[in-house]
Design a protein around this motif. Structure first.
Motif, PDB file in Angstrom:
ATOM      1  N   ASP A   2     -30.585  -8.133   3.217  1.00 44.40           N
ATOM      2  CA  ASP A   2     -31.824  -8.489   2.510  1.00 44.40           C
ATOM      3  C   ASP A   2     -32.479  -9.769   3.045  1.00 44.40           C
ATOM      4  O   ASP A   2     -33.215 -10.446   2.326  1.00 44.40           O
ATOM      5  CB  ASP A   2     -31.591  -8.685   0.998  1.00 44.40           C
ATOM      6  N   SER A  56     -30.006  -0.696   1.955  1.00 42.84           N
ATOM      7  CA  SER A  56     -28.830  -0.901   2.807  1.00 42.84           C
ATOM      8  C   SER A  56     -28.152   0.366   3.325  1.00 42.84           C
ATOM      9  O   SER A  56     -27.956   0.527   4.532  1.00 42.84           O
ATOM     10  CB  SER A  56     -27.833  -1.746   2.001  1.00 42.84           C
ATOM     11  N   LYS A  97     -19.861  -6.790   4.369  1.00 45.23           N
ATOM     12  CA  LYS A  97     -20.400  -5.696   3.561  1.00 45.23           C
ATOM     13  C   LYS A  97     -20.294  -4.356   4.292  1.00 45.23           C
ATOM     14  O   LYS A  97     -20.701  -4.235   5.434  1.00 45.23           O
ATOM     15  CB  LYS A  97     -21.864  -5.995   3.244  1.00 45.23           C
ATOM     16  N   HIS A 104     -27.856 -11.131  -0.144  1.00 47.68           N
ATOM     17  CA  HIS A 104     -27.930 -10.155  -1.234  1.00 47.68           C
ATOM     18  C   HIS A 104     -27.507 -10.813  -2.553  1.00 47.68           C
ATOM     19  O   HIS A 104     -26.791 -11.809  -2.545  1.00 47.68           O
ATOM     20  CB  HIS A 104     -26.985  -8.991  -0.903  1.00 47.68           C
ATOM     21  N   ASN A 126     -32.504  -4.703   5.785  1.00 48.57           N
ATOM     22  CA  ASN A 126     -33.807  -4.312   5.211  1.00 48.57           C
ATOM     23  C   ASN A 126     -34.573  -5.586   4.875  1.00 48.57           C
ATOM     24  O   ASN A 126     -34.044  -6.690   5.025  1.00 48.57           O
ATOM     25  CB  ASN A 126     -33.629  -3.423   3.963  1.00 48.57           C
TER      26      ASN A 126
HETATM   27 CA    CA Z   1     -29.727  -4.772   1.908  1.00 45.64          CA
END
Ligand code: CA
Ligand code: NG6
Length: 518
Positions: A47, A86, A139, A285, A338
């Motif tokens: 993000d 994501s 992640k 995030h 993103n």
């Molecule tokens: Ca994301």
């Protein structure tokens, strides 16, 4: 013969400057001088918006390490994630297949089964086949175990990253805001605590366990602004219910340190081999809960401080490479999954404390959106041995091509049918070829697709709402009629010129129609 092939493939990829002489190639067989086989580290932020880094114009946060990375390599100004969330974005990057070709690649729950199936050929498989040691950190968000909801988190998971090319991993199953809040290391819960067996359920709570909805007084670290009111871990409400975990539960403030130290340890252990690292930060995030040493680093509160923490992670990796004398022959690719979001469900004052900061830079829309802000991301490539520093490139680039492009660098032979949407644009990535890809495809969280060329942007019609229907105040980009923007003249997608440029409109609609039919 090998050198011969290398020459040929370099020429066909349009990367003439990369050609090694036989002598260089011979010399390159040892450690650190292997110009044909650089170590590769993909650093993927979460993000992080186009405008969130100092080297992309951010004023309220300092990102000295990322700035240095950019100064020593190429800073790309026209790179796109495949999707505005994501899971589909990461799926596409790792497989070279558009996520929208499959019905099951939306934002995954923490108990989702493996979305990339073991029989699929991934970027990690490709590096492994080329003799690399491969690892993933941070992640994941692409499912674990065979089937959704059936995982036994107290034992080795039967299906995981080892099946898709990763020798090692130390990952979060989904996101920091989704249970289970434990790290998975090489197929099982890291630091497992037998006194606190782990149970996960996304439908119903476990009897007697507190939730953010019923026990807001237990949210001592962060309160939610929308959603995130299921189980409470570390004083923060999450999505989904979990029980147990004990000493295996992560502390949000330590996530960045933890993944970074595991990645550096992997580098140290594998410094004599070529390695591929997929390093995915939780930053920036939600829940944004950086370590105390980053608190107050910016005037933007937790969101800004999380950017500072991200920058620290990048710096720590760079420093480790320097210390091990690996920096020269390590290709680092930094990007984000993103576009940015400000309030994504926690009361972290991200909105109030922007102080004029523009997370998406000049682009309209944010994460989730069909407008450019959904997928326009920073992208930096550094490889000192082969790329001259200080470059900037506005070449139109998409993550979808990174698998085939890196494959070309490795002379990989991809199995038939793998990476079907990925094109070899290695020259773009390494700065030796400025020819734009004729078009790329972008996916909004609503599944609306857009086609983007260097000059134009087309958003297909959709009857969905104009604004995201839950918490974040974000324009979706939805409109029931076709939208066409002259993006090279108007970055912020305001003047719909579809009616004036029917020829362009039809051309772009045809691109989408043909791609969908493949
Ligand atoms: Ca994301
Ligand atoms: C949304 C979450 C958001 C974030 C997102 C996925 C709520 C209200 N919002 O559903 O916080 O987790 O999913 O983000 O639950 S992504 O970057 O991993 O795609």
């Amino acid at each position: 013969m090998k050198n011969h092939l290398f020459l040929l493939s370099c020429l066909s990829a349009g990367v003439g400057q990369l050609i090694a002489t036989p002598a260089q190639a011979e010399e390159g067989k040892g450690k650190k001088t292997q110009s044909q086989t650089p170590n590769v580290i993909v650093i993927l932020a979460d993000d992080l918006g186009y405008g969130d880094l100092q080297c992309y114009g951010a004023k309220n946060v300092e990102t000295p390490n990322v700035n240095r990375l950019a100064a020593q390599g190429i800073r790309f100004t026209n790179t796109h994630a495949v999707a505005a969330t994501s899971t589909p974005s990461r799926y596409s990057l790792l497989t070279g297949e558009y996520a929208w070709r499959r019905p099951d690649t939306d934002v995954a729950a923490g108990n989702a089964g493996m979305i990339i199936r073991p029989e699929q050929y991934t970027m990690a498989d490709m590096f492994k086949a080329a003799g690399y040691r491969t690892a993933a950190f941070g992640k994941w968000h692409l499912g674990l175990g065979d089937k959704t909801g059936t995982q036994d988190w107290n034992a080795p998971l039967p299906c995981g990253l080892a099946d898709i090319g990763f020798d090692e991993h130390y990952i979060m199953a989904a996101t920091a805001d989704r249970v289970p809040c434990v790290f998975i290391q090489n197929g099982q819960v890291a630091n497992y605590d037998p006194s606190a067996p782990i149970e996960v359920n996304y439908q119903k709570n476990f009897p007697g366990e507190p939730t953010g909805r019923e026990n807001p007084e237990l949210l001592y670290n962060l309160r939610s602004s929308h959603g995130h009111d299921f189980s409470i871990v570390n004083g923060i409400g999450r999505i989904g219910y979990m029980k147990g975990g004990g000493k295996a539960l992560w502390k949000d403030e330590d996530i960045a340190d933890s993944i970074t130290s595991h990645a550096i340890d992997f580098i140290r252990r594998n410094q004599d081999e070529p390695f591929f690292i997929y390093f995915c930060t939780n930053d920036i995030h939600v829940p944004r809960f950086p370590h105390p040493r980053f608190r107050g680093k910016t005037n933007m509160g937790l969101r800004g401080d999380a950017i500072a923490q991200f920058d620290w992670c990048v710096g720590a990796l760079m420093q480790a490479l320097d210390e091990m004398k690996l920096a020269d022959n390590t290709l680092i690719i930094l990007s984000s999954d993103n576009g940015p979001v400000v309030d994504d469900g926690y009361d972290d004052q991200a909105e109030e404390l922007l102080h004029g900061h523009q997370p998406a830079g000049p682009w309209r829309g944010n994460k989730y959106s069909a407008f450019e802000g959904g997928t326009a991301v920073p992208a930096i490539v550094r490889w000192p041995a082969q790329i001259k520093g200080g470059q900037e490139s506005d070449v139109l680039m998409s993550h979808i091509d990174w698998m085939a492009s890196l494959g070309s660098l490795l002379h990989a032979r991809l199995p038939k049918g793998s990476a079907p949407d990925s094109q070899n644009r290695l020259g773009n990535l390494l700065g030796t070829d400025a020819t734009d890809r004729p078009w790329i495809i972008e996916q909004a969280s609503s599944h609306v697709l857009s086609v983007r060329s260097k000059e134009w942007k087309y958003i297909e019609p959709s009857d969905g709402p104009a604004m995201i229907p839950w918490g974040p105040k974000i324009e979706t980009g939805n409109l029931s009629t076709p939208q066409l923007y002259h993006i090279s003249q108007e970055q912020d997608e305001h003047t719909n010129v579809a009616a004036e440029h029917l020829d362009i409109l039809f051309e772009m609609q045809n691109i989408l129609r043909r791609e969908r039919a493949k």
